[in-house]
Design a protein around this motif. Structure first.
Motif, PDB file in Angstrom:
ATOM      1  N   ASP A  57      51.503 -16.120  44.461  1.00  0.00           N
ATOM      2  CA  ASP A  57      51.032 -15.222  45.519  1.00  0.00           C
ATOM      3  C   ASP A  57      50.654 -13.845  44.969  1.00  0.00           C
ATOM      4  O   ASP A  57      49.713 -13.215  45.459  1.00  0.00           O
ATOM      5  CB  ASP A  57      52.104 -15.066  46.590  1.00  0.00           C
ATOM      6  CG  ASP A  57      52.265 -16.305  47.441  1.00  0.00           C
ATOM      7  OD1 ASP A  57      53.308 -16.445  48.102  1.00  0.00           O
ATOM      8  OD2 ASP A  57      51.342 -17.153  47.444  1.00  0.00           O
ATOM      9  N   SER A  58      51.368 -13.416  43.961  1.00  0.00           N
ATOM     10  CA  SER A  58      51.152 -12.072  43.422  1.00  0.00           C
ATOM     11  C   SER A  58      49.807 -11.907  42.717  1.00  0.00           C
ATOM     12  O   SER A  58      49.362 -10.779  42.494  1.00  0.00           O
ATOM     13  CB  SER A  58      52.278 -11.710  42.454  1.00  0.00           C
ATOM     14  OG  SER A  58      52.361 -12.664  41.411  1.00  0.00           O
ATOM     15  N   VAL A  59      49.145 -13.021  42.377  1.00  0.00           N
ATOM     16  CA  VAL A  59      47.872 -12.921  41.646  1.00  0.00           C
ATOM     17  C   VAL A  59      46.706 -13.535  42.405  1.00  0.00           C
ATOM     18  O   VAL A  59      45.562 -13.454  41.928  1.00  0.00           O
ATOM     19  CB  VAL A  59      47.978 -13.558  40.244  1.00  0.00           C
ATOM     20  CG1 VAL A  59      49.150 -12.975  39.465  1.00  0.00           C
ATOM     21  CG2 VAL A  59      48.075 -15.072  40.325  1.00  0.00           C
ATOM     22  N   LYS A  60      46.954 -14.142  43.542  1.00  0.00           N
ATOM     23  CA  LYS A  60      45.880 -14.766  44.317  1.00  0.00           C
ATOM     24  C   LYS A  60      44.792 -13.748  44.646  1.00  0.00           C
ATOM     25  O   LYS A  60      45.079 -12.627  45.062  1.00  0.00           O
ATOM     26  CB  LYS A  60      46.438 -15.358  45.616  1.00  0.00           C
ATOM     27  CG  LYS A  60      47.069 -16.714  45.461  1.00  0.00           C
ATOM     28  CD  LYS A  60      47.565 -17.243  46.799  1.00  0.00           C
ATOM     29  CE  LYS A  60      48.268 -18.561  46.630  1.00  0.00           C
ATOM     30  NZ  LYS A  60      48.841 -19.060  47.905  1.00  0.00           N
ATOM     31  N   GLY A  61      43.549 -14.175  44.444  1.00  0.00           N
ATOM     32  CA  GLY A  61      42.419 -13.296  44.719  1.00  0.00           C
ATOM     33  C   GLY A  61      42.082 -12.355  43.586  1.00  0.00           C
ATOM     34  O   GLY A  61      41.034 -11.691  43.623  1.00  0.00           O
ATOM     35  N   ARG A  62      42.940 -12.272  42.573  1.00  0.00           N
ATOM     36  CA  ARG A  62      42.678 -11.376  41.431  1.00  0.00           C
ATOM     37  C   ARG A  62      42.507 -12.151  40.117  1.00  0.00           C
ATOM     38  O   ARG A  62      41.706 -11.767  39.271  1.00  0.00           O
ATOM     39  CB  ARG A  62      43.828 -10.372  41.267  1.00  0.00           C
ATOM     40  CG  ARG A  62      44.061  -9.498  42.480  1.00  0.00           C
ATOM     41  CD  ARG A  62      45.068  -8.393  42.184  1.00  0.00           C
ATOM     42  NE  ARG A  62      46.386  -8.922  41.841  1.00  0.00           N
ATOM     43  CZ  ARG A  62      47.005  -8.689  40.686  1.00  0.00           C
ATOM     44  NH1 ARG A  62      46.432  -7.944  39.748  1.00  0.00           N
ATOM     45  NH2 ARG A  62      48.223  -9.195  40.464  1.00  0.00           N
ATOM     46  N   LEU A 103      42.386 -17.519  31.475  1.00  0.00           N
ATOM     47  CA  LEU A 103      42.898 -16.786  32.628  1.00  0.00           C
ATOM     48  C   LEU A 103      42.103 -15.493  32.739  1.00  0.00           C
ATOM     49  O   LEU A 103      42.244 -14.599  31.899  1.00  0.00           O
ATOM     50  CB  LEU A 103      44.393 -16.477  32.493  1.00  0.00           C
ATOM     51  CG  LEU A 103      45.027 -15.830  33.728  1.00  0.00           C
ATOM     52  CD1 LEU A 103      45.061 -16.834  34.885  1.00  0.00           C
ATOM     53  CD2 LEU A 103      46.438 -15.319  33.435  1.00  0.00           C
ATOM     54  N   GLN A 104      41.233 -15.433  33.741  1.00  0.00           N
ATOM     55  CA  GLN A 104      40.472 -14.222  34.012  1.00  0.00           C
ATOM     56  C   GLN A 104      41.308 -13.347  34.929  1.00  0.00           C
ATOM     57  O   GLN A 104      41.646 -13.756  36.036  1.00  0.00           O
ATOM     58  CB  GLN A 104      39.133 -14.550  34.671  1.00  0.00           C
ATOM     59  CG  GLN A 104      38.295 -13.328  35.025  1.00  0.00           C
ATOM     60  CD  GLN A 104      37.800 -12.578  33.807  1.00  0.00           C
ATOM     61  OE1 GLN A 104      37.354 -13.172  32.832  1.00  0.00           O
ATOM     62  NE2 GLN A 104      37.888 -11.245  33.852  1.00  0.00           N
ATOM     63  N   MET A 105      41.623 -12.155  34.446  1.00  0.00           N
ATOM     64  CA  MET A 105      42.479 -11.241  35.180  1.00  0.00           C
ATOM     65  C   MET A 105      41.641 -10.048  35.639  1.00  0.00           C
ATOM     66  O   MET A 105      41.146  -9.288  34.812  1.00  0.00           O
ATOM     67  CB  MET A 105      43.627 -10.759  34.284  1.00  0.00           C
ATOM     68  CG  MET A 105      44.429 -11.897  33.667  1.00  0.00           C
ATOM     69  SD  MET A 105      45.537 -11.347  32.353  1.00  0.00           S
ATOM     70  CE  MET A 105      46.603 -10.230  33.252  1.00  0.00           C
ATOM     71  N   ASN A 106      41.476  -9.888  36.928  1.00  0.00           N
ATOM     72  CA  ASN A 106      40.716  -8.779  37.494  1.00  0.00           C
ATOM     73  C   ASN A 106      41.635  -7.900  38.344  1.00  0.00           C
ATOM     74  O   ASN A 106      42.685  -8.342  38.795  1.00  0.00           O
ATOM     75  CB  ASN A 106      39.557  -9.283  38.348  1.00  0.00           C
ATOM     76  CG  ASN A 106      38.545 -10.082  37.561  1.00  0.00           C
ATOM     77  OD1 ASN A 106      38.329  -9.837  36.364  1.00  0.00           O
ATOM     78  ND2 ASN A 106      37.892 -11.032  38.209  1.00  0.00           N
ATOM     79  N   SER A 107      41.216  -6.669  38.545  1.00  0.00           N
ATOM     80  CA  SER A 107      41.981  -5.726  39.377  1.00  0.00           C
ATOM     81  C   SER A 107      43.449  -5.708  38.973  1.00  0.00           C
ATOM     82  O   SER A 107      44.344  -5.802  39.820  1.00  0.00           O
ATOM     83  CB  SER A 107      41.843  -6.104  40.862  1.00  0.00           C
ATOM     84  OG  SER A 107      40.493  -6.114  41.261  1.00  0.00           O
ATOM     85  N   VAL A 108      43.689  -5.595  37.690  1.00  0.00           N
ATOM     86  CA  VAL A 108      45.063  -5.674  37.186  1.00  0.00           C
ATOM     87  C   VAL A 108      45.882  -4.470  37.645  1.00  0.00           C
ATOM     88  O   VAL A 108      45.345  -3.377  37.904  1.00  0.00           O
ATOM     89  CB  VAL A 108      45.101  -5.804  35.660  1.00  0.00           C
ATOM     90  CG1 VAL A 108      44.463  -7.119  35.211  1.00  0.00           C
ATOM     91  CG2 VAL A 108      44.437  -4.614  34.984  1.00  0.00           C
TER      92      VAL A 108
END
Length: 122
Positions: free
Chosen positions: A61-66, A80-85
């Protein structure tokens, strides 16, 4: 034997992006699920995202959408693409893979990478 090697970690500013890669090599017949975990200092390791060979992906849940997990089966690689970190994304990120090592053995063996540090800070 099977080896998993992560790359792409580093220092990133809040709101920025980072792409992690994990390459599996060695005695591989096929790979079932692949996943990314993370462990922050003083905290337990948590599942971040998981991608099966077929079917739906899973995200914490903490990374959904990001964050977005993807894989290239031809290259035995998971990304793993990490956006809006956020600063709370700071952790050591590790990948794992459930591997079938030969045709004659249907057992899935889980292998882990060594991990890559991701630090989110201004």
């Amino acid at each position: 034997q099977v080896q998993l090697v992560e790359s792409g970690g580093g220092l990133v500013q809040p709101g920025g992006s980072l792409r992690l890669s994990c390459v599996a090599s060695g005695s591989i017949f096929s790979i079932n699920a692949m996943a990314w975990y993370r462990q922050a200092p003083g905290k337990e390791r948590e599942l971040v995202a998981k991608i099966p060979s077929f079917g739906s992906t899973y995200y914490a849940d903490s990374v959904k959408g990001r964050f977005t997990i993807s894989r290239d089966n031809a290259k035995n690689t998971v990304y793993l693409q990490m956006n809006s970190v956020k600063p709370e994304d700071t952790a050591v990120y590790s990948c794992n893979a459930d591997v079938r090592i030969r045709y004659s053995d249907p057992t899935l063996y889980r292998y882990w990478g060594q991990g890559t540090q991701v630090t989110v800070s201004s």
